[in-house]
Design a protein around this motif. Structure first.
Motif, mmCIF file in Angstrom:
data_model
loop_
_atom_site.group_PDB
_atom_site.id
_atom_site.type_symbol
_atom_site.label_atom_id
_atom_site.label_comp_id
_atom_site.label_asym_id
_atom_site.label_seq_id
_atom_site.Cartn_x
_atom_site.Cartn_y
_atom_site.Cartn_z
ATOM 1 N N UNK A 26 7.531 35.364 31.391
ATOM 2 C CA UNK A 26 7.016 34.048 31.793
ATOM 3 C C UNK A 26 5.498 34.078 31.954
ATOM 4 N N UNK A 27 4.982 35.078 32.653
ATOM 5 C CA UNK A 27 3.532 35.169 32.853
ATOM 6 C C UNK A 27 2.808 35.452 31.543
ATOM 7 N N UNK A 45 19.027 36.028 30.546
ATOM 8 C CA UNK A 45 18.404 35.404 31.722
ATOM 9 C C UNK A 45 17.032 34.835 31.359
ATOM 10 N N UNK A 46 16.268 35.559 30.544
ATOM 11 C CA UNK A 46 14.951 35.079 30.132
ATOM 12 C C UNK A 46 15.084 33.835 29.266
ATOM 13 N N UNK A 47 16.043 33.837 28.369
ATOM 14 C CA UNK A 47 16.249 32.659 27.525
ATOM 15 C C UNK A 47 16.600 31.437 28.364
ATOM 16 N N UNK A 48 17.373 31.643 29.423
ATOM 17 C CA UNK A 48 17.786 30.506 30.253
ATOM 18 C C UNK A 48 16.705 30.061 31.235
ATOM 19 N N UNK A 76 25.330 50.986 32.212
ATOM 20 C CA UNK A 76 24.418 50.125 32.960
ATOM 21 C C UNK A 76 23.524 49.346 32.003
ATOM 22 N N UNK A 77 23.094 49.987 30.926
ATOM 23 C CA UNK A 77 22.227 49.328 29.965
ATOM 24 C C UNK A 77 22.883 48.124 29.318
ATOM 25 N N UNK A 78 24.202 48.173 29.146
ATOM 26 C CA UNK A 78 24.892 47.030 28.554
ATOM 27 C C UNK A 78 24.763 45.802 29.441
ATOM 28 N N UNK A 79 25.001 45.973 30.722
ATOM 29 C CA UNK A 79 24.928 44.816 31.620
ATOM 30 C C UNK A 79 23.488 44.373 31.826
ATOM 31 N N UNK A 80 22.537 45.280 31.656
ATOM 32 C CA UNK A 80 21.133 44.915 31.819
ATOM 33 C C UNK A 80 20.659 43.938 30.747
ATOM 34 N N UNK A 81 21.389 43.860 29.627
ATOM 35 C CA UNK A 81 21.033 42.901 28.582
ATOM 36 C C UNK A 81 21.054 41.476 29.129
#
Length: 402
Positions: free
Chosen positions: A374-375, A332-335, A321-326
């Motif tokens: 973001x915040x 996702x944050x970079x995008x 699960x941790x792999x997909x959480x990356x």
């Protein structure tokens, strides 16, 4: 938001400046006014303030006071004024900088920050076993970097599970070439005892054998039909006769998802699995129900070099699960927060350098406990001085030569 980061203990936050000092300056000595370290520090401070473009990197310097620029290392002109670097200057430097050297410097810095942030509390009354370190190998395209005559840039990264930091990054020519960069990406890292996770694209026998035999690491390799023999062997195991060993479920964003895991020891004397050093076979079954849609089900097979005494089903479930959480914790944050996919930076090494600065910002904020990047970046952006202590830079300009 900044209160949630906790105290910025100067004794535990490494100073970024010595790491930037080792990056070679691509410019000729003649006409060079700003030191490379000072330019990169302006970019780093702007990145943790949420800057998305080269123009926004320069705008941070324009908002910074003379005192802040002095700490960073911006020299005073003969006429006794101090001016931040322009966007044109920053763009030229980022387009020419050695991308490998910059990534090594940032990766080493983030590795130290991650070590300090995750080291166990020295309390003899606490006997909770520490979970094995896990690192995901994953690729990401820089969509906006493509031009008519140039394909989009593609980066391959090694990212820690849990507290997400990017320890290493390399640029690859195309997505199909990722596998040839797997070993060069991980070679500089100390991986002894670490679990490396990756998707089916990297489930290459030579690479996993190298991980175990040379790097003394463990792996969890997803096996799909691109490995037909191993996939057929895994699918043929008596999974119906094996009880579910661990389950998890979560609800959010209009979706309900549950995952169950089964493991099966692989007996070498019965033929094993056609994969180097495989000790356990894994089947992860996912059930997902999106609001207004039909439920979907999927089974994914994997193998690992860990045996039953080294990892429980819960440990293996957390690692997969941790792999997909990356994807959510980094890409996702970079995008979304840093608008990476929308960036049209394309000259020289600038696309990669901008991605490295985003990795730096995400990593330092994650190691300080930020949950909403973001915040947090917006709170830092309001006052430029807040960026410096986050990068381990004190307000005393005499503590570091420039």
């Amino acid at each position: 938001m900044l209160v949630k980061l906790g105290p910025l203990d100067a004794g535990r936050i490494a100073d970024l400046r010595p790491y930037f000092d080792v990056v070679p300056d691509p410019r000729s000595r003649r006409g060079r006014w700003y030191s490379l370290t000072a330019l990169l520090l302006v970019c780093a401070c702007a990145a943790v303030s949420g800057a998305r473009s080269i123009d926004e990197l320069a705008e941070w310097g324009q908002r910074a006071s003379n005192a802040l620029l002095s700490v960073i290392g911006i020299r005073v002109h003969l006429l006794r004024w101090r001016r931040a670097p322009s966007s044109a200057t920053i763009g030229r430097v980022l387009g020419a900088v050695d991308g490998d050297a910059l990534d090594r410097a940032v990766g080493a810095y983030l590795a130290e920050r991650h070590r300090v942030a995750t080291e166990p509390v020295q309390d003899p009354s606490l006997s909770t076993p520490r979970r094995r370190r896990a690192i995901a190998v994953d690729g990401k395209a820089l969509k906006g970097s493509a031009r008519l005559t140039t394909a989009r840039r593609h980066l391959l990264s090694a990212v820690t599970h849990g507290t997400v930091v990017t320890l290493a990054q390399v640029e690859v020519g195309a997505k199909t070439n990722e596998t040839t960069h797997f070993q060069p990406l991980l070679a500089p890292l100390d991986l002894t005892g670490t679990v490396i996770t990756f998707d089916a694209l990297h489930s290459v026998k030579a690479n996993v054998a190298w991980l175990v035999e040379t790097k003394k690491a463990h792996y969890i390799a997803v096996i799909k039909t691109n490995q037909p023999t191993a996939h057929a062997q895994l699918a043929a195991l008596p999974w119906r006769d094996i009880a579910v060993q661990h389950t998890t479920s979560e609800t959010g964003h209009g979706r309900r998802e549950s995952r169950s895991i089964k493991t099966c020891a692989i007996a070498d004397n019965l033929g094993g699995i056609a994969f180097p050093h495989a000790r356990l076979a894994i089947r992860v079954h996912r059930r997902r129900k999106q609001s207004g849609k039909r439920e979907t089900r999927e089974s994914v097979y994997a193998v690992t070099s860990l045996d039953v005494h080294q990892a429980s089903p819960a440990d293996l479930a957390a690692a997969t699960r941790g792999h997909w959480a990356v994807e959510n914790s980094s890409h996702h944050i970079r995008d979304v927060t840093f608008a990476e996919d929308a960036s049209t930076v394309h000259a020289g090494t600038a696309p990669r350098a901008m991605a490295t600065l985003r990795n730096l910002a995400i990593g330092v904020l994650k190691t300080l406990g930020a949950h909403n990047i973001a915040k947090t970046t917006r709170a830092i952006r309001d006052e430029p001085r807040r960026a410096l202590p986050i990068l381990g830079i004190t307000n005393n300009p005499d503590t570091h030569g420039t």
